[in-house]
Design an enzyme around this catalytic site. Structure first.
Site, PDB file in Angstrom:
ATOM      1  CB  THR A  17      24.525 -48.693  56.861  1.00 55.65           C
ATOM      2  OG1 THR A  17      23.848 -47.524  56.376  1.00 55.65           O
ATOM      3  CG2 THR A  17      25.870 -48.806  56.171  1.00 55.65           C
ATOM      4  N   GLY A  18      21.219 -49.792  56.925  1.00 57.62           N
ATOM      5  CA  GLY A  18      20.006 -49.817  57.755  1.00 57.62           C
ATOM      6  C   GLY A  18      19.724 -51.225  58.259  1.00 57.62           C
ATOM      7  CE  LYS A  43      26.124 -44.575  59.309  1.00 58.62           C
ATOM      8  NZ  LYS A  43      24.834 -45.249  59.315  1.00 58.62           N
ATOM      9  CD  GLU A  98       5.086 -51.320  53.546  1.00 58.05           C
ATOM     10  OE1 GLU A  98       4.247 -51.951  52.892  1.00 58.05           O
ATOM     11  OE2 GLU A  98       5.350 -51.589  54.726  1.00 58.05           O
ATOM     12  CE1 TYR A 159       7.817 -62.785  48.437  1.00 52.18           C
ATOM     13  CE2 TYR A 159       6.938 -62.853  50.665  1.00 52.18           C
ATOM     14  CZ  TYR A 159       7.640 -62.191  49.677  1.00 52.18           C
ATOM     15  OH  TYR A 159       8.166 -60.961  49.935  1.00 52.18           O
ATOM     16  CD  GLU A 209      -3.334 -56.319  44.973  1.00 49.37           C
ATOM     17  OE1 GLU A 209      -2.721 -57.293  45.437  1.00 49.37           O
ATOM     18  OE2 GLU A 209      -3.258 -55.190  45.461  1.00 49.37           O
ATOM     19  CG  HIS A 247     -17.788 -39.582  39.487  1.00 46.87           C
ATOM     20  ND1 HIS A 247     -18.610 -40.662  39.748  1.00 46.87           N
ATOM     21  CD2 HIS A 247     -18.306 -38.548  40.186  1.00 46.87           C
ATOM     22  CE1 HIS A 247     -19.590 -40.281  40.557  1.00 46.87           C
ATOM     23  NE2 HIS A 247     -19.418 -39.003  40.844  1.00 46.87           N
TER      24      HIS A 247
END
Lengths: 290, 379
Positions: A17-18, A43, A98, A159, A209, A247
């Site tokens: 519902t957000g 809800k 996140e 993507y 990465e 370290h």
């Protein structure tokens, strides 16, 4: 074929519902995903995009036969909702949000592994199997059906790689975002294993990465277990060195986490290292991937 | 968020870890006063948030008031690895019988807290880990099981220590583990943990990095997070809710993800130089991109801007409106190249084009950077 998502995947959306949950439910349905229910405590009884909303995960699973869940729950409530979802018997969970505290992720990971649940994230765009469905936020226009698997630590770069392949008429079997946080719910090697076993996947692209040791550990798996060709791109060659303090991390890892260190490990394992994303097109051509 | 040594030492002390007598000084006179109370010789330690501070000359000794004046003057206002020294910690100089290492972090791969100890602490600890792994021991803590003191005792036995040291050291491990839990730290470290001639222990250094994602729920008072960012542009980035890293080039970057931002830097870095790294995360609005434009334009000598965004979770058409509003209000003249793909991409391209932004519609960032290079050439 695909990994993780297939024709029998029935998805519930937590936090439906957000603002983001409802918008993404729209895109997932439009892509053909079987979104069978949503959960927002308090809800229950309402609906979003024609999908029934329930107060609890248990109720949603019982009423809809859902076997997978995607999260758009505020970071502070994710741990609680995650444990509830595992206890309700859901076996595939995607955590899009996140900024979830690492302490919470540590608990989530430990409980999911103990209960045999396959969970991805946090900070993941989710999973997309072209033509079959998607759990998460991946923009459908970048993807095309085919036989290349993609695993990415970065959402946006998943993507990018799918987009470059699609423009070159190379499709994807499944695209998986493993999550960008320092601790994730499943490691890179776990997802590589699924692709190695998938009959619908001919080759795999790893998009990594700088930092951590996911790629170095995955290199071990690639050299021991992978028969399918693997290409890898590692972002962060020109990133400035962090002002690192402490370290303990470096001592435990015993690896540098640099782009160069990852390149060396992956090359030694027999993977092809891509210096720039666009090179993925030539690599796909070399193996005649579709 | 990383805490300064003096801030971390206060927390360590409140939690029962033995720490040196000390004071924090912003001026030479304050330093002189503190040293007078502690008694000479004293250590003077530059409070900068960077590793390798000692090897860079940020840790010095003073045996007399005259020497202290000289050292304090040379440290205060100087730079250590590019960071200005605003404060120095003045502390008692401990007599060292042995230097130990103790660190607690989260092992990213196993997803568990890990306690690391060594009998050879000091600045070369990572070197020791490579060359003499037998002098290092580590134990992972099962998050469902938790920490118990016997785990620390058995860890220390692996190093072949005497019981007296095991007892004292395992107490400190328990105290530091407690801090790591309560402050949700990503790193809690004492290096060196000094063994005094009488056998007691003293934490003469303190590293504590708190998980930013947990800041709002930590119940203890912490210093302000934004204030401590030295670079004004990076501080501004934090204030508007984006990750901004200041670099020394002249091509501005706005990206909607960290990976995409890093790849953009890598590709730009082949022929040109990025002025910054900027990543919005999943919260793009028209206002946010307006503020991002304002932020990257604060950089002097910018030659061009590259916008690289995906519409997955982000409404990129909204973001484009913010960029255009900024261009029009501020009469921006430098070239702007945008690659914007995903949900509502066509609408986004139209908006960008209406403001004179060069739109590249192919997926590969290399193609967009080629376009940018065509427009501005080498520096």
């Amino acid at each position: 074929m695909s990994i993780l998502i297939n024709d029998s995947t029935r998805v519930i959306v937590q936090g439906i519902t957000g603002r983001i949950g409802s918008a993404q439910t729209h895109w997932m349905l439009e892509y053909g995903t079987k979104v069978v229910g949503g959960v927002t405590p308090g809800k229950g009884g309402s609906s979003v995009e024609g999908v029934p909303v329930f107060d609890s995960v248990n109720e949603a699973v019982k009423e809809t036969g859902a076997n997978a869940s995607v999260f758009f729950v505020p970071a502070a409530f994710v741990l609680d909702a995650f444990l509830e979802t595992i206890d309700a018997g859901v076996k595939l969970i995607v955590i899009v949000p996140e900024h979830i505290p690492v302490k919470d992720v540590v608990k989530m990971r430990s409980y999911a592994i103990e209960k045999g649940v396959f969970a991805l994230g946090p900070t993941t765009p989710g999973i997309l199997a072209p033509g079959k469905g998607k759990m998460g936020i991946m923009p459908a226009s970048m993807f095309a059906p085919g036989r290349v698997g993609i695993i990415s630590r970065s959402g946006t770069l998943s993507y990018e790689f799918a987009g470059i392949l699609s423009e070159n008429h190379v499709g994807q079997s499944t695209v998986v975002g493993m999550g960008a946080d320092p601790v994730v719910l499943r490691n890179l090697a776990d997802i590589l294993e699924l692709f190695e076993e998938d009959e619908g996947t001919d080759a795999v692209i790893v998009v990594g990465e700088v930092g951590g040791e996911q790629e170095e550990k995955a290199a071990g798996f690639i050299s021991r277990r992978m028969k399918k060709p693997v290409a890898a791109y590692i972002a962060g060659k020109h990133s400035p060195q962090g002002k690192r303090m402490g370290h303990a991390g470096a001592i435990v890892r015993g690896t540098s986490g640099t782009v160069q260190g990852k390149h060396e490990a992956l090359r030694a394992a027999g993977a092809e290292v891509l210096e720039s994303p666009i090179h993925v097109a030539q690599w796909a051509k070399k193996y005649n991937l579709k | 968020m990383r805490l300064h040594e003096y801030e971390a030492l206060d927390i360590f002390e409140q939690n029962g870890i033995p720490v040196p007598r000390r004071g924090i000084a912003g001026t030479m006179h304050e330093a002189l006063h503190i040293a007078g109370e502690i008694g000479y010789p004293v250590m003077l330690k530059a409070q900068v948030l960077v590793g390798g501070r000692g090897l860079a000359g940020g840790i010095r000794t003073a045996s007399t008031p005259d020497e202290l004046k000289e050292v304090a003057d040379s440290l205060l206002g100087s730079d250590i690895k590019g960071l200005p020294v605003r404060k120095i910690l003045v502390c008692e100089k401990a007599e060292i019988a042995q230097e130990l290492y103790l660190g607690i972090t989260i092992d990213g791969y196993s997803g568990k807290p890990v306690i690391v100890v060594s009998t050879e602490g000091g600045v070369l600890i990572e070197e020791t880990a490579r060359t003499s792994p037998e002098k290092i021991a580590a134990i992972h803590i099962d998050p469902n099981f938790g920490y118990y003191p016997y785990l620390a005792r058995s860890l220390l036995r692996m190093l072949g220590l005497k019981q007296q040291l095991i007892t004292a050291w395992s107490d400190v491990i328990g105290q530091l583990y407690n801090i790591a839990l309560r402050y949700e730290s990503l790193i809690a470290e004492i290096n060196p943990l000094v063994v005094l001639p009488n056998g007691g222990l003293l934490a003469v250094d303190a590293v504590l990095e708190v998980d930013d994602s947990a800041l709002s729920r930590i119940r203890f008072t912490l210093p302000d997070r934004v204030d401590r960012i030295e670079n004004p542009l990076e501080r501004r980035g934090r204030a508007i809710g984006v990750t901004y890293v200041d670099l020394d080039g002249d091509i501005g970057i706005i990206s909607s993800g960290a990976g995409l931002g890093m790849a953009s830097m890598d590709i730009i870095g082949e022929k040109m130089k990025p002025a910054n790294f900027l990543e919005t995360g999943g919260g793009i609005t028209a206002d946010l991109l307006y503020r991002c434009m304002d932020l990257i334009m604060m950089k002097q000598g910018l030659r061009a801007i590259f916008i690289n965004v995906y519409g997955g979770i982000n409404p990129i058409h909204e973001g484009a409106k913010g960029v255009i509003r900024y261009i029009q209000e501020h009469n921006v003249k430098i070239p702007i190249v945008a690659k914007a793909l995903g949900n509502r991409q066509e609408e986004t391209w139209e908006i960008f084009r209406s403001g004179g932004v060069h739109v590249v519609t192919e997926a590969a960032t290399e193609k967009a950077i080629d376009k940018l290079y065509e427009l501005v050439g080498p520096a």
